[in-house]
Scaffold this motif. Structure first.
Motif, PDB file in Angstrom:
ATOM      1  N   ALA A 176       4.379  10.495  -6.458  1.00 14.91           N
ATOM      2  CA  ALA A 176       5.749  10.726  -7.155  1.00 14.91           C
ATOM      3  C   ALA A 176       5.026  11.140  -8.551  1.00 14.91           C
ATOM      4  N   ASP A 177       4.136  10.249  -8.929  1.00 14.20           N
ATOM      5  CA  ASP A 177       3.662  10.733 -10.586  1.00 14.20           C
ATOM      6  C   ASP A 177       2.976  12.017 -10.603  1.00 14.20           C
ATOM      7  N   ARG A 178       2.333  12.466  -9.204  1.00 11.21           N
ATOM      8  CA  ARG A 178       1.553  13.744  -9.527  1.00 11.21           C
ATOM      9  C   ARG A 178       2.480  14.798  -9.306  1.00 11.21           C
ATOM     10  N   GLN A 213       0.935  -1.232  -0.051  1.00 12.48           N
ATOM     11  CA  GLN A 213       0.018   0.055  -0.131  1.00 12.48           C
ATOM     12  C   GLN A 213       0.833   1.294  -0.059  1.00 12.48           C
ATOM     13  N   THR A 214       2.019   1.079   0.890  1.00 14.57           N
ATOM     14  CA  THR A 214       2.755   2.351   1.034  1.00 14.57           C
ATOM     15  C   THR A 214       3.593   2.727  -0.529  1.00 14.57           C
ATOM     16  N   ALA A 215       3.922   1.544  -1.095  1.00 10.05           N
ATOM     17  CA  ALA A 215       4.759   1.623  -2.341  1.00 10.05           C
ATOM     18  C   ALA A 215       3.553   2.160  -3.283  1.00 10.05           C
TER      19      ALA A 215
END
Length: 113
Positions: A53-55, A44-46
């Motif tokens: 990170a994408d945002r 879930q964390t990943a």
């Protein structure tokens, strides 16, 4: 017990019991899968980290494009020259940066006394 339909209201037939057992087994399997997914904090964390990170990459690209679109060409040219000079002379910049950090740490340490 026989496989005949039940005769009194309270006693299920073996076939009905098997169906109930299979239904309960399926529900239990789904519940366990759901709980296992919720308990897998690392995954879930990943996933959340990758989404953030994408945002952030998208926002950074958008901001960079906005700066490029609104900055006059002479300023962009000068910034390119400065960046090129910085890449060519990394050692003096690194030494100056390290000296600045040491200065700030010493100043901060003296300010606490």
């Amino acid at each position: 017990m026989t496989n005949e339909p039940r005769t009194d209201i309270g006693t299920p037939t073996p076939d009905e019991l098997r169906e109930q057992l299979e239904g309960t087994h399926d529900e239990l399997g789904q519940t366990l899968e759901s709980l296992a997914g919720k308990a897998d904090v690392k995954t879930q964390t990943a996933e959340k980290t990758a989404a953030v990170a994408d945002r952030m990459r998208g926002k950074a690209l958008h901001a960079a494009q906005l700066v490029m679109d609104t900055t006059p060409d002479p300023v962009l040219d000068k910034a390119g020259q400065v960046a090129g000079a910085a890449r060519a002379n990394r050692e003096p910049l690194l030494v100056a940066g390290a000296a600045l950090i040491v200065f700030l740490l010493v100043r901060r340490g003296r300010g606490r006394r």
